[in-house]
Design an enzyme around this catalytic site. Structure first.
Site, short mmCIF file in Angstrom:
data_model
loop_
_atom_site.label_atom_id
_atom_site.label_comp_id
_atom_site.label_asym_id
_atom_site.label_seq_id
_atom_site.Cartn_x
_atom_site.Cartn_y
_atom_site.Cartn_z
CG HIS A 222 75.92 44.95 -10.86
ND1 HIS A 222 74.88 45.46 -10.27
CD2 HIS A 222 77.11 45.07 -10.31
CE1 HIS A 222 75.67 45.70 -9.06
NE2 HIS A 222 76.77 45.44 -9.27
CG ASP B 115 79.71 51.30 -8.87
OD1 ASP B 115 80.22 50.60 -8.40
OD2 ASP B 115 78.18 51.11 -8.71
#
Length: 399
Positions: free
Chosen positions: A253, A329
């Site tokens: 992230h 993702d």
């Protein structure tokens, strides 16, 4: 996918009053010039280039979907429809979802920023989307248990995977996953980006109690039970994050992360995949970790053809070929990708690399992503036959 309140959770949406066309407007040719970005994993704070889009005047709406544009490539309505099915976008609310689906998106993602009313309000819910759109589509969510539960006030609260494995037998976890799935299905959700198959082998906060265990065999047993419970309840489970985030160098992230070399993954991170992929009707999510020995060893797996080939072929120790649907993702809110590629370029690159459905958390780049992918197909980066094969795999979990 993202952890609750992570850096990837804050996805910006455009202001009210953005323009859109209905589905038929996708067939109208309008010039778009797209600046492509190279595939790299170097995570810096430099913003990725954006596309320059020429648009025409259109009626306004309350969605955040960008104005309709079309590729500079020759019009091919059927191919464009199939390309659009390969896009799954996060939505803000009912209107945003309706606009994206009218423009051809193959799926929508319900995130923490999505208004819960889309799950609960008759006439403004997912059932009404089906009534208005009149074609199958997928509705996905992150619903793992513990700290990753979207809209638990509506869908229910469940313990973390780590707690499940510590306190319950596999058959009990299967029953719990069934309860989770029935709640999801009752609210129109068809795909759950769970269970996490990552092994908690390095104490990473981003993995932690989202993993069932630090033991690959235990993780495999419980992930299989969870997945079967989801299937029992009518929801497709998606194992994540291939080839394994548990011992990565950090949190994808937040920036570039690297796993141990492929030869080390084969006896740890990849062990669960030897057995869990035997379950019919499941999907796999490919993460953003770079793996030495996999392709150039620097490109994130989600945009690395070698990662998809490894998954499809099962050419790792004890592996088996996988012919089910493969997702990326999040391509917009995770800096391992977003520091380098715009969502439209990341989506096109991932689909060309091997993904069946590209996922990102806003509708803003939907039409540019379709345009960019169409342009890359026209340039020979992906065959029409491959697009139709991907769309066929996607169609099996659209309802």
């Amino acid at each position: 996918m993202r952890v609750e309140d992570s850096a990837g959770e804050n996805v910006s949406n455009t202001v009210e009053g953005m323009k859109k066309f209905p589905v038929l407007a996708l067939l109208v040719a309008v010039t778009v010039t797209t600046t492509l970005v190279g595939c790299t994993d170097n995570a810096t704070d430099q913003a990725a280039p954006t596309s320059e889009i020429t648009t025409t005047t259109a009626p306004t709406s309350t969605s955040s979907v960008a104005p309709t544009t079309t590729s500079t490539t020759p019009a091919n309505p059927e191919l464009r429809t199939k390309v659009a099915q390969l896009m799954m976008v996060g939505v803000r609310n009912f209107d945003d979802a309706l606009a994206a689906l009218e423009q051809g998106a193959g799926g929508i993602f319900i995130g923490s920023d999505t208004e819960a009313a889309i799950l609960t309000t008759p006439g403004r819910d997912i059932a009404e989307l089906h009534n208005r759109v009149g074609r199958p589509f997928a509705v996905s969510i992150d619903f793992e248990g513990g700290r990753v539960l979207r809209h638990p006030e509506v869908l229910g609260t469940f313990p973390s995977p780590r707690t499940m494995a510590k306190e319950k037998k596999p058959e009990e976890v299967r029953g719990m996953a069934y309860d989770m799935a029935t709640s999801l299905a009752r609210h129109g959700i068809t795909v759950d980006f769970a269970p996490v198959v990552d092994i908690d082998g390095a104490g990473l906060e981003v993995v932690g109690d989202r993993a069932f265990s630090d033991d690959p065999a235990v993780a495999a047993e419980y992930a299989s039970a969870f997945a079967q419970g989801m299937l029992d309840g009518g929801v497709m489970p998606v194992f994540k994050h291939f080839p394994g985030h548990g011992r990565a160098s950090g949190d994808s992230h937040l920036g570039t992360v690297v796993t141990p070399p492929l030869n080390e993954l084969q006896n740890f991170e990849l062990v669960p995949y030897r057995s869990i992929l035997a379950t019919p009707g499941v999907g796999v999510m490919v993460g953003h970790m770079a793996t030495p020995g996999l392709g150039d060893g620097k490109t994130p797996s989600s945009i690395n053809p070698a990662a998809y080939q490894l998954l499809r072929s099962g050419s790792y120790e004890g592996g088996r070929p996988f012919d089910g649907p493969v997702f990326t993702d999040d391509l917009s809110g995770m800096k391992a990708i977003s520091n380098q590629l715009t969502p439209q370029d990341a989506a096109a690159t991932a689909i060309i690399a091997g993904a069946d459905q590209a996922l990102w958390l806003t509708t803003d780049a939907l039409l540019p992503a379709i345009d960019t992918t169409m342009k890359r197909i026209a340039e020979g980066a992906l065959s029409e036959q491959d697009v139709f094969a991907k769309a066929e795999r996607v169609s099996h979990y659209q309802r």
